[in-house]
Design a protein around this motif. Sequence first.
Motif, PDB file in Angstrom:
ATOM      1  N   LYS A  53       0.765  -1.236   0.171  1.00  0.00           N
ATOM      2  CA  LYS A  53       0.087   0.196   0.100  1.00  0.00           C
ATOM      3  C   LYS A  53       1.095   1.374   0.037  1.00  0.00           C
ATOM      4  O   LYS A  53       0.425   2.305  -0.539  1.00  0.00           O
ATOM      5  CB  LYS A  53      -0.934   0.117   1.143  1.00  0.00           C
ATOM      6  N   LYS A  54       1.890   1.353   0.839  1.00  0.00           N
ATOM      7  CA  LYS A  54       2.569   2.431   0.978  1.00  0.00           C
ATOM      8  C   LYS A  54       4.280   2.486   0.256  1.00  0.00           C
ATOM      9  O   LYS A  54       4.847   1.352   0.408  1.00  0.00           O
ATOM     10  CB  LYS A  54       3.111   2.619   2.633  1.00  0.00           C
TER      11      LYS A  54
ATOM     12  N   THR B 293       0.732   6.293  -7.999  1.00  0.00           N
ATOM     13  CA  THR B 293      -0.334   7.235  -7.552  1.00  0.00           C
ATOM     14  C   THR B 293      -1.642   7.078  -8.537  1.00  0.00           C
ATOM     15  O   THR B 293      -2.980   6.871  -7.991  1.00  0.00           O
ATOM     16  CB  THR B 293       0.322   8.691  -7.276  1.00  0.00           C
TER      17      THR B 293
ATOM     18  N   ASP C 210      -0.333   4.553  -1.813  1.00  0.00           N
ATOM     19  CA  ASP C 210       0.182   5.872  -1.089  1.00  0.00           C
ATOM     20  C   ASP C 210       1.440   6.105  -1.175  1.00  0.00           C
ATOM     21  O   ASP C 210       2.609   5.320  -0.702  1.00  0.00           O
ATOM     22  CB  ASP C 210      -0.261   5.503   0.417  1.00  0.00           C
TER      23      ASP C 210
ATOM     24  N   LYS D 114      -3.142   3.598  -7.599  1.00  0.00           N
ATOM     25  CA  LYS D 114      -3.840   4.352  -6.304  1.00  0.00           C
ATOM     26  C   LYS D 114      -3.130   3.960  -4.869  1.00  0.00           C
ATOM     27  O   LYS D 114      -3.804   3.738  -3.918  1.00  0.00           O
ATOM     28  CB  LYS D 114      -5.064   4.151  -6.212  1.00  0.00           C
TER      29      LYS D 114
END
Length: 384
Positions: free
Chosen positions: A159-160, A184, A190, A188
Amino acid sequence: APAAAQPTAAAPSGAAASGEPIPIGIAVAQTSNVALFGQEQVAGAQVAEQYFNQKGGVNGRPIKLILQDTGGDEAGAINAFNTLINNYKVVGIVGPTLSQQAFAADPIADKAGVPVIAPSNTAKGIPQIGDYIARISAPVSAVAPNAVKAALNINPNIKKVVVLFAQNDAFSKSETVVFQQTVTNTFKLDLLGVQTFQTTDTDFTTQATFVLGANPDMVIISGLAADSGNLVKQLRDLGYKGVIVGGNGLNTPNLFPVCKSACDGILVAQAYSYQSESDVNKAFREAFKAKQNKEPGQFSGQAFTAVQVFVEALAALDKQSPIASADLAQLRTALNKQILAGTYDTPLGAISFTPEGDINQKQFYVAQVKMSPDGTSGAFEFIK
């Protein structure tokens, strides 16, 4: 005398090339921090020289590679181009190694009307430098997103992300934009932060401290082999355990001695696979392994392909009108047109060019670095 016209570009098998050799310039980085790429390019180009000359060269005439070391900077590339064009009277040039160098040296060749085939210049804007500039290195926008996609297939919990790039290198700056947009906009994810470094850096404590503080699931690095390898090693040594995706600068077996066991697991998108089943790639892979005692990497495959394009375009041109009687300026101009008009069956697969000189290439790959437990040897393992 030229061999009788054949249906293929080369003279018949067994007919060794003879006569006045046709000079082709190879302007790549044999020294400096960029030499890890350039040495691979020289190896790939030399395999091509031997392979095509054994097949009869250009309708019976041999090619001769003229090597010029560009070093790692723009001045070196400019000097190498000028020497090849004016002193050695080459018909065309394969090079330079870096996009940064191409933006400086390619306009010289374009102005002189000398065709250039870029073997490894993936930054945005390379074919637009001029009418005489083409590339067989797929643009970063076509290749880089594949590595992020592969990482998410392996670990859907990512996710990150933290992104790091070499701010003093045109290719790395171009590539990081693609990576950041992929993170991004496409997936999508982070983006926790972006950190810069220099290709000449050896200490990455600042960047590693930022990464450890942010604690991302994935780190994406755009740089050259030596700096990126050291960055990977320092990240792992300081305890980062997440996924590492490397850009095209980490796309060389010469990375392995830099980060050793810390290289293990790095994901890199590639425009070439040594496992490709085409006849020309099997022949190239066999010849390369016999000479270098290792599998060819992308930079070698692309250098071979660049020489191949010159040989096949020259052979096609010679069949239309004997090139031995053409003056050099006319030959260079006609050769440039022929390069763009042709289709080629290469180690990269079937390729052709857009009218602007960008490569049309369908097949791309993603590889993961697998190192031996002691870190002394490694390989790119292609992900199915």
